[in-house]
Scaffold this active site. Structure first.
Site, PDB file in Angstrom:
ATOM      1  N   GLY A   1      30.989  -5.560  -6.024  1.00  0.00           N
ATOM      2  CA  GLY A   1      31.506  -5.707  -7.371  1.00  0.00           C
ATOM      3  C   GLY A   1      30.622  -5.035  -8.405  1.00  0.00           C
ATOM      4  O   GLY A   1      30.015  -3.983  -8.182  1.00  0.00           O
ATOM      5  N   GLY A   2      30.504  -5.700  -9.565  1.00  0.00           N
ATOM      6  CA  GLY A   2      29.709  -5.144 -10.649  1.00  0.00           C
ATOM      7  C   GLY A   2      28.253  -4.961 -10.293  1.00  0.00           C
ATOM      8  O   GLY A   2      27.563  -4.139 -10.893  1.00  0.00           O
TER       9      GLY A   2
ATOM     10  N   GLY B   1      27.926  34.437  -9.957  1.00  0.00           N
ATOM     11  CA  GLY B   1      27.580  33.323 -10.834  1.00  0.00           C
ATOM     12  C   GLY B   1      26.579  32.369 -10.206  1.00  0.00           C
ATOM     13  O   GLY B   1      25.792  31.727 -10.918  1.00  0.00           O
ATOM     14  N   ALA B   2      26.587  32.274  -8.879  1.00  0.00           N
ATOM     15  CA  ALA B   2      25.644  31.382  -8.215  1.00  0.00           C
ATOM     16  C   ALA B   2      24.203  31.841  -8.432  1.00  0.00           C
ATOM     17  O   ALA B   2      23.286  31.021  -8.538  1.00  0.00           O
ATOM     18  CB  ALA B   2      25.958  31.302  -6.727  1.00  0.00           C
TER      19      ALA B   2
END
Length: 532
Positions: free
Chosen positions: A187-188, A422-423
């Site tokens: 859960g949280g 771009g890499a």
């Protein structure tokens, strides 16, 4: 005449306890608190292969240095039988001690008390130790083994988690925060570890998930085990939540100690230097045989890192997730550095969604704690494909670009072999702010590989040729000789020098020494907008 007035005899005050007896009673009470609720609870903990909270703290801290605070605290909740169950400590141990001689704060869930579930008093204790860690500028380690919010305390327990989350975020980038998962976390409760800098998990005994297997089956019809849903290997290899995974608690906590030795106490300090006997100017001639000259042949980048770093030691982060990039903490001439490197052994070292996220987080973490960055580049580009594009490779790749551009620590990059498109730019090139950029004589820095470039640039010429293959081969060689030779980038000032691979360690050590006092300021702003 004198009138005598009868006065009442004041009641006798209760006898003050003898200090010796009171002290003996205090020791008896604290010993009882330390032992836990009962021996059977301890046996059940050990039967699961888990240590008690106190045993874990003894392994984490230097011997005899842990100081516990608020061991006698009790909850004040009523209803559902809580008024008759008020154990001291309320299921969590908080305090501080020394790790390799430096102050570290910690809290440890005691699963033997309310299954380590968080209530109001429990949360208040955690808030206190978190505040002390931040105020003292010292790392915080959480030893997690709890069943989530204490249901009997309702929304009060949930509010306690909110206070933890807020403090996690406030301390982010200020002090190192390390979460060690030693039991269930549902859960949280799973969000606090997710907000911290590093997450450790122990196989079989530790799990993390937002909704457990029963809820998953009820809602989706999928049947799965606790470990299959949120076990250590799942989070280390699939989700990327866990940075480190171990088979037992002792080895896990020993690795936590090593990590702490590599980190500074806070964001205003540098990591403490630990100089060994490895010479700073040691040659690394083995690199010429470890790394094939052919850019298409694979090799293990970890062998390169081992050859460069002090005594060949490094701590790899997220080893099981996004294996096409390696992120590691190591030392060069005693100083901690963060190493980011493409891994040709996996997917040829391409950047994809997960690799970009992994590297971006690591760069940001190192920058927050004044750890210089060394980037080893051997990247053919970004991974092409519909799944990658639809999955958001543009925004995920931008996370890595943002992290590097935002980093103000010393930054050095070395191009080992190929660096395309771009890499190349994203992997800390000079154009995005690397302080120094070096390359080996096997480097190929270009928009794309020669074969692909020739097919695009000379498409018509190749198609019109009577012998297309021979023409393509000739044009590929021409393209390589003119635009991809090893000194092309150096001639244009995009690489500071082409170096002998055997000099790699020496060059890095000298460069880092020169950059140690680097000062770099970012624009006056509240914060940048990280691509998400």
């Amino acid at each position: 005449m004198t009138i005598l007035q009868e006065t009442a005899t004041p009641p006798l005050a209760p006898p003050r306890p003898d200090l010796g007896r009171a002290t003996d009673e205090l020791h008896r009470l604290k010993e009882e608190v330390s032992r836990g609720p009962d021996a059977a609870a301890t046996r059940r903990q050990h039967a699961k292969g888990k240590l008690t909270a106190h045993e874990r703290l003894e392994l984490l801290f230097d011997e005899g240095t842990f100081t516990e605070i608020e061991p006698l605290r009790r909850h004040r909740a009523t209803g559902f039988g809580l008024e008759s169950r008020k154990p001291h400590g309320d299921g969590v141990i908080i305090g501080w001690g020394l790790v390799h001689g430096r102050t570290v704060f910690a809290y440890a869930h005691d699963f033997r008390v309310f299954a380590g579930a968080l209530g109001e008093a429990h949360a208040t204790k955690v808030h206190k130790v978190m505040d002390l860690a931040e105020a003292s500028g010292a790392p915080l380690v959480s030893l997690n083994d709890g069943a989530g919010a204490r249901i009997q305390e309702g929304v009060t327990a949930l509010a306690g988690y909110g206070g933890i989350f807020r403090r996690n975020v406030r301390a982010s980038g200020v002090i190192p925060q390390i979460s060690v998962m030693l039991g269930p976390c549902a859960g949280g409760a799973a969000y606090s570890p997710a907000l911290t800098d590093f997450v450790f998990m122990v196989r079989e005994t530790a799990q993390m998930f937002i909704t457990g297997p029963d809820v998953v089956q009820a809602v989706t019809g999928e049947k799965i085990t606790h470990n299959g849903l949120g076990g250590a290997d799942v989070h280390a290899g699939t989700s990327g939540v866990a940075h480190f995974v171990f088979d037992d608690e002792a080895s896990c906590l020993e690795e936590v100690r090593w990590l702490l030795s590599l980190l500074p106490r806070n964001n205003r300090e540098l990591a403490a230097p630990v100089r060994g006997e490895d010479p700073a100017d040691r040659r690394t001639d083995a690199l010429t045989t470890l790394v094939p000259a052919d850019p298409g042949r694979a090799y293990d980048m970890r062998a390169v890192i081992e050859e460069i770093t002090d005594d060949g030691e490094y701590l790899e982060v997220h080893e099981g997730w996004a294996r096409n990039v390696v992120c590691a903490l190591a030392r060069l001439d005693g100083q901690t550095v963060g190493v980011i490197a493409n891994q040709p052994n996996t997917l040829a070292g391409v950047l994809d969604i997960h690799a970009s996220e992994k590297a971006a987080r690591f760069v940001t973490t190192c920058d927050a704690f004044n750890i210089p960055l060394v980037t080893l580049v051997d990247v053919p580009g970004f991974l092409p494909g519909v799944d990658q594009e639809h999955g958001g490779i543009i925004r995920h790749g931008a996370k890595l670009l943002h992290a590097y551009c935002n980093a103000t620590v010393p930054r050095i990059s070395i191009v080992l072999r190929k660096a395309y498109g771009g890499a190349y730019i994203v992997m800390d090139s000079r154009s995005i702010g690397a302080d120094l950029s070096f390359a080996w004589p096997t480097n190929e820095i270009a928009v794309m590989g020669a074969e692909g470039a020739a097919n695009v640039v000379f498409r018509r010429e190749i198609a019109a040729s009577p012998d297309p293959e021979a023409t393509r081969e000739r044009l590929v060689k021409e393209y390589k000789s003119e635009l991809m030779h090893p000194y092309y980038a150096a001639e244009r000032g995009l690489v500071d020098d082409v170096i002998d691979p055997g000099d790699t360690r020496r060059v890095l050590v000298r460069s880092l020494a020169m950059l140690r006092e680097k000062k770099a300021d970012l624009p006056d702003r509240k914060h940048g907008i990280v691509p998400t």
